[in-house]
Design a protein around this motif. Structure first.
Motif, short mmCIF file in Angstrom:
data_model
loop_
_atom_site.label_atom_id
_atom_site.label_comp_id
_atom_site.label_asym_id
_atom_site.label_seq_id
_atom_site.Cartn_x
_atom_site.Cartn_y
_atom_site.Cartn_z
N TRP A 45 32.86 50.21 57.78
CA TRP A 45 33.60 49.23 58.60
C TRP A 45 32.50 47.87 58.71
CZ3 TRP A 45 38.08 47.77 59.69
CH2 TRP A 45 38.32 46.74 60.56
N ALA A 46 31.38 48.21 58.82
CA ALA A 46 30.34 47.05 58.86
C ALA A 46 30.44 46.42 57.72
CB ALA A 46 28.84 47.50 59.15
N ASN A 47 30.62 46.92 56.49
CA ASN A 47 30.38 46.11 55.15
C ASN A 47 31.76 45.24 55.28
OD1 ASN A 47 27.98 47.33 54.36
ND2 ASN A 47 28.95 49.01 53.24
N VAL A 48 32.93 45.95 55.73
CA VAL A 48 34.10 45.00 55.53
C VAL A 48 34.12 43.83 56.45
CG1 VAL A 48 36.74 45.03 56.25
CG2 VAL A 48 35.78 47.10 55.32
N GLU A 49 33.48 43.99 57.64
CA GLU A 49 33.31 42.75 58.97
C GLU A 49 32.50 41.94 58.08
OE1 GLU A 49 34.01 44.43 63.00
OE2 GLU A 49 31.87 45.00 62.28
N LYS A 67 28.80 45.21 41.38
CA LYS A 67 28.77 45.52 42.86
C LYS A 67 29.91 44.19 43.58
CE LYS A 67 25.00 48.02 43.75
NZ LYS A 67 25.05 48.84 44.36
N ILE A 68 30.36 44.79 44.41
CA ILE A 68 31.71 44.20 44.79
C ILE A 68 32.03 44.47 46.41
CG2 ILE A 68 33.28 45.70 44.21
CD1 ILE A 68 35.12 43.79 43.37
N SER A 69 32.78 43.52 47.13
CA SER A 69 33.18 43.72 48.28
C SER A 69 34.26 44.49 48.40
CB SER A 69 33.11 42.47 49.16
OG SER A 69 33.99 41.63 48.84
N VAL A 70 34.73 45.08 49.55
CA VAL A 70 35.96 45.68 49.69
C VAL A 70 37.17 44.57 49.57
CG1 VAL A 70 37.56 46.85 51.40
CG2 VAL A 70 35.23 47.59 51.14
N LYS A 71 36.98 43.43 50.31
CA LYS A 71 37.82 42.29 50.11
C LYS A 71 38.30 41.82 48.69
CE LYS A 71 38.60 37.69 51.99
NZ LYS A 71 37.91 36.42 52.72
N SER A 72 37.14 41.80 47.89
CA SER A 72 37.30 41.29 46.54
C SER A 72 38.06 42.51 45.76
CB SER A 72 35.90 41.12 46.04
OG SER A 72 35.49 39.77 46.51
N ALA A 73 37.83 43.93 45.85
CA ALA A 73 38.55 44.78 45.24
C ALA A 73 39.94 44.84 45.64
CB ALA A 73 37.81 46.22 45.69
N LEU A 74 40.24 44.60 47.10
CA LEU A 74 41.65 44.59 47.32
C LEU A 74 42.36 43.34 46.94
CD1 LEU A 74 41.24 45.38 51.24
CD2 LEU A 74 42.44 47.03 49.39
N ALA A 75 41.86 42.31 46.58
CA ALA A 75 42.39 41.15 45.86
C ALA A 75 42.49 41.39 44.27
CB ALA A 75 41.56 39.81 46.40
N ASP A 76 41.78 42.34 43.73
CA ASP A 76 41.75 42.57 42.49
C ASP A 76 43.08 43.14 41.88
OD1 ASP A 76 40.78 42.24 39.81
OD2 ASP A 76 39.83 44.46 40.06
N GLY A 77 44.17 42.74 42.31
CA GLY A 77 45.59 43.40 41.81
C GLY A 77 46.31 43.93 43.04
N GLU A 78 47.76 44.31 42.52
CA GLU A 78 48.31 45.00 43.49
C GLU A 78 48.18 46.36 43.63
OE1 GLU A 78 52.30 43.59 43.54
OE2 GLU A 78 51.84 41.69 43.17
N TRP A 79 47.74 47.22 44.61
CA TRP A 79 47.55 48.48 44.73
C TRP A 79 48.82 49.44 45.12
CZ3 TRP A 79 43.21 49.46 41.87
CH2 TRP A 79 42.40 48.47 41.95
#
Length: 83
Positions: A45-49, A67-79
């Motif tokens: 959660w701290a990493n997301v914030e 290395k990547i952030s959660v935000k970047s991974a979520l934006a890396d296509g439709e899951w």
């Protein structure tokens, strides 16, 4: 199907074989895993914030790409599934 997991070594273990098992059963799956070994839910959660690029990003059980952030991974296509 596109699956993204955010976890620790447990998600890494699960993803190590997920793509190959699906393929062997005639299923097309794109399995991405963000992980930090031993990471707690509090730290995730701290990493997301903080939008921290702290995660190893594995695709289909292969070695981490970067290395990547959660935000970047979520934006890396439709899951289809995010765990």
């Amino acid at each position: 199907m596109r699956v993204l997991s955010i976890g620790n070594s447990f998600s890494q273990d699960a993803h190590r074989w997920l793509h190959d098992l699906a393929k062997a059963n005639g299923k097309d799956i794109y399995a991405a895993n963000l992980y930090i070994g031993g990471c707690s839910l509090f730290q995730h959660w701290a990493n997301v914030e903080q939008d921290a690029e702290s995660y190893d990003y594995e695709i289909n059980g292969q070695e981490p790409l970067k290395k990547i952030s959660v935000k970047s991974a979520l934006a890396d296509g439709e899951w289809d599934v995010v765990t």
